[in-house]
Design a protein around this motif. Structure first.
Motif, short mmCIF file in Angstrom:
data_model
loop_
_atom_site.label_atom_id
_atom_site.label_comp_id
_atom_site.label_asym_id
_atom_site.label_seq_id
_atom_site.Cartn_x
_atom_site.Cartn_y
_atom_site.Cartn_z
N GLY A 40 0.82 -1.21 0.00
CA GLY A 40 0.00 0.00 0.00
C GLY A 40 0.85 1.26 0.00
O GLY A 40 2.07 1.20 0.18
N THR A 41 0.19 2.38 -0.18
CA THR A 41 0.87 3.67 -0.11
C THR A 41 0.21 4.55 0.95
O THR A 41 -1.00 4.48 1.17
CB THR A 41 0.86 4.40 -1.46
OG1 THR A 41 -0.45 4.36 -2.02
CG2 THR A 41 1.85 3.76 -2.42
N HIS A 42 1.04 5.33 1.61
CA HIS A 42 0.60 6.28 2.64
C HIS A 42 0.45 7.65 1.98
O HIS A 42 1.29 8.04 1.17
CB HIS A 42 1.66 6.32 3.76
CG HIS A 42 1.66 7.58 4.56
ND1 HIS A 42 2.65 8.53 4.45
CD2 HIS A 42 0.78 8.04 5.50
CE1 HIS A 42 2.39 9.52 5.28
NE2 HIS A 42 1.27 9.25 5.93
N ASP A 43 -0.64 8.35 2.28
CA ASP A 43 -0.93 9.61 1.59
C ASP A 43 -0.76 9.41 0.09
O ASP A 43 0.07 10.03 -0.56
CB ASP A 43 -0.04 10.74 2.11
CG ASP A 43 -0.68 11.50 3.26
OD1 ASP A 43 -1.74 12.12 3.04
OD2 ASP A 43 -0.15 11.45 4.38
N SER A 44 -1.60 8.53 -0.43
CA SER A 44 -1.42 8.02 -1.79
C SER A 44 -1.55 9.08 -2.88
O SER A 44 -1.00 8.91 -3.97
CB SER A 44 -2.44 6.91 -2.06
OG SER A 44 -2.36 5.90 -1.08
N GLY A 45 -2.28 10.17 -2.60
CA GLY A 45 -2.55 11.14 -3.65
C GLY A 45 -1.55 12.26 -3.78
O GLY A 45 -1.82 13.25 -4.48
N ARG A 58 5.11 15.74 0.06
CA ARG A 58 5.02 14.70 -0.97
C ARG A 58 5.56 13.39 -0.43
O ARG A 58 6.70 13.32 0.04
CB ARG A 58 5.82 15.13 -2.21
CG ARG A 58 5.58 14.26 -3.43
CD ARG A 58 6.38 14.81 -4.59
NE ARG A 58 6.05 14.17 -5.84
CZ ARG A 58 6.96 13.71 -6.71
NH1 ARG A 58 8.24 13.84 -6.44
NH2 ARG A 58 6.59 13.16 -7.84
N THR A 59 4.74 12.34 -0.50
CA THR A 59 5.15 11.02 -0.02
C THR A 59 5.22 9.99 -1.14
O THR A 59 5.66 8.86 -0.91
CB THR A 59 4.18 10.50 1.06
OG1 THR A 59 2.90 10.29 0.46
CG2 THR A 59 4.05 11.48 2.21
N GLN A 60 4.73 10.35 -2.34
CA GLN A 60 4.70 9.42 -3.45
C GLN A 60 5.19 10.07 -4.74
O GLN A 60 4.85 11.22 -5.02
CB GLN A 60 3.27 8.89 -3.69
CG GLN A 60 2.60 8.28 -2.47
CD GLN A 60 3.38 7.11 -1.90
OE1 GLN A 60 4.03 6.37 -2.62
NE2 GLN A 60 3.29 6.93 -0.58
N ALA A 61 5.99 9.33 -5.50
CA ALA A 61 6.44 9.80 -6.81
C ALA A 61 5.50 9.35 -7.91
O ALA A 61 5.46 9.94 -8.98
CB ALA A 61 7.86 9.30 -7.08
N MET A 62 4.73 8.28 -7.65
CA MET A 62 3.83 7.72 -8.66
C MET A 62 2.41 8.24 -8.48
O MET A 62 1.94 8.44 -7.35
CB MET A 62 3.80 6.19 -8.56
CG MET A 62 5.10 5.51 -8.89
SD MET A 62 4.96 3.68 -8.86
CE MET A 62 4.88 3.36 -7.09
N THR A 268 2.14 -10.56 5.49
CA THR A 268 2.45 -9.24 6.06
C THR A 268 1.23 -8.44 6.46
O THR A 268 1.36 -7.45 7.17
CB THR A 268 3.23 -8.40 5.05
OG1 THR A 268 2.39 -8.14 3.90
CG2 THR A 268 4.51 -9.09 4.59
N GLY A 269 0.04 -8.83 5.99
CA GLY A 269 -1.09 -7.91 6.11
C GLY A 269 -0.88 -6.74 5.16
O GLY A 269 -0.19 -6.86 4.14
N ILE A 270 -1.42 -5.59 5.50
CA ILE A 270 -1.32 -4.39 4.67
C ILE A 270 -0.13 -3.56 5.13
O ILE A 270 0.02 -3.28 6.31
CB ILE A 270 -2.61 -3.56 4.79
CG1 ILE A 270 -3.82 -4.36 4.30
CG2 ILE A 270 -2.49 -2.25 4.02
CD1 ILE A 270 -5.16 -3.78 4.74
N ILE A 271 0.73 -3.18 4.17
CA ILE A 271 1.89 -2.35 4.53
C ILE A 271 1.85 -1.06 3.70
O ILE A 271 2.24 -1.05 2.53
CB ILE A 271 3.21 -3.10 4.29
CG1 ILE A 271 3.25 -4.36 5.17
CG2 ILE A 271 4.38 -2.17 4.61
CD1 ILE A 271 4.59 -5.03 5.24
N PRO A 272 1.39 0.05 4.29
CA PRO A 272 1.45 1.35 3.60
C PRO A 272 2.87 1.90 3.65
O PRO A 272 3.53 1.86 4.69
CB PRO A 272 0.49 2.23 4.41
CG PRO A 272 -0.31 1.29 5.27
CD PRO A 272 0.62 0.14 5.54
N MET A 273 3.35 2.43 2.51
CA MET A 273 4.74 2.86 2.40
C MET A 273 4.84 4.24 1.76
O MET A 273 3.94 4.67 1.04
CB MET A 273 5.52 1.87 1.53
CG MET A 273 5.54 0.45 2.07
SD MET A 273 6.16 -0.76 0.85
CE MET A 273 4.72 -0.96 -0.21
N ASP A 274 5.94 4.93 1.99
CA ASP A 274 6.30 6.14 1.27
C ASP A 274 7.35 5.76 0.22
O ASP A 274 8.28 5.00 0.52
CB ASP A 274 6.91 7.18 2.21
CG ASP A 274 5.90 7.71 3.22
OD1 ASP A 274 4.70 7.78 2.89
OD2 ASP A 274 6.32 8.05 4.35
#
Length: 297
Positions: A40-45, A58-62, A268-274
């Motif tokens: 997963g992604t944290h602060d995905s937008g 900014r936490t995501q490049a994609m 792992t369950g859900i892993i939100p990442m930056d």
């Protein structure tokens, strides 16, 4: 020869992308949904955050679309009233995408890839109860009812295919909501335990303590003796305010997590990442093949 190599690379890349877009097709239909290892992604937008907020928010490049194609299936969206609609924000930073636009991207991806499902977690960036009511209205307006998953305590993969499961941190709306250490269905008293780790900021020995908590949750989820959802954040930052350093945590914690999963792959369950790398996303997905729940695949 160069032309043949180019054609081969194009075909290979197209196949690889298709595999990422449909990686859930290999999951057993009877697998408990809570047991799926989900990147997963944290602060995905936040890919659209602009200068100068880009430095600290900014936490995501994609983009959301690119995250999907990379294999991400958990999306953390932070709505806030912005005129008559909901914008996506990270704190005070405008991500320059609306909540409806975000849902449209994910709905389109699911229509193209009906073997898949995704989880959207909302966490209000402002607005209170009125904003939660807007969240509920915009979900019901944008996502067809057949594509909105109902939360139950015995959800299986087959129940979620082609759907979005919503989890809300700030109140009730379509799907489920968090209350204490449980997830509750928004339209009934159905609930399940929730294991949650989201230690996200600090100074001094923050990076070591963050890794301790993240790894401890991995160990716990590997041996948990009861049914429970798990959201284990790799995301976080060091510093404060405009000195927030999200990249520093990602540059240290993400490689540690990758090394751990390559050495000892477990559910792992859900892993939100930056700023997750493709290699790390793939490593989390691969943990599904090593799960006892997938032994018959």
């Amino acid at each position: 020869m160069k032309r043949l190599i180019s054609i081969f690379l194009l075909v290979f890349c197209t196949f690889a992308c298709a595999q990422k877009s449909g990686w859930m097709a290999s999951l057993d239909d009877t697998m408990p949904a809570w047991r799926v290892s989900i990147p997963g992604t944290h602060d995905s937008g936040t890919a659209g955050v602009r200068f100068p907020a880009r430095h600290y928010a900014r936490t995501q490049a994609m983009t959301l679309s690119e995250q999907w194609e990379a294999g991400i299936r958990f999306f953390d969206l932070r709505p806030k009233p912005d005129g008559q609609a909901l914008g996506i924000y990270h704190g005070p930073a405008d991500c320059h995408i609306t909540f409806i636009e975000s849902l449209q991207v994910l709905t389109a991806k699911l229509q193209q890839n009906p073997t898949e499902f995704c989880i959207v977690m909302t966490n209000l960036a402002g607005g209170g109860q009125e904003a939660m009511e807007m969240v509920d209205r915009e979900i019901r307006k944008t996502v067809p009812e057949r594509m909105t998953a109902a939360f139950t305590s015995d959800l299986k993969v087959k129940d979620l295919r082609g759907k979005i499961l919503f989890i809300h941190r700030s109140g009730k709306a379509a799907g489920a909501y968090r209350r204490g250490d449980n997830l509750y269905a928004s339209d009934s008293n159905e609930h399940m335990p929730l294991c949650w780790q989201d230690y996200f900021c600090g100074n001094g020995d923050y990076l070591e303590y963050k890794w301790y908590l993240l790894e401890n949750m991995l160990d716990f989820f590997e041996t948990v003796s009861y049914d429970a959802w798990c959201i284990n954040h790799a995301s976080g930052y060091t510093g404060r305010g405009i000195s927030t350093n999200i990249r520093r945590n990602a540059n240290v914690t993400n490689p540690r997590l990758l090394e751990r999963l390559l050495r000892h792959p477990v559910p792992t369950g859900i892993i939100p990442m930056d700023f997750p790398s493709q290699e790390l996303i793939d490593a989390i997905i691969s943990c599904n093949r090593d799960s006892p729940c997938c032994a018959n695949q």
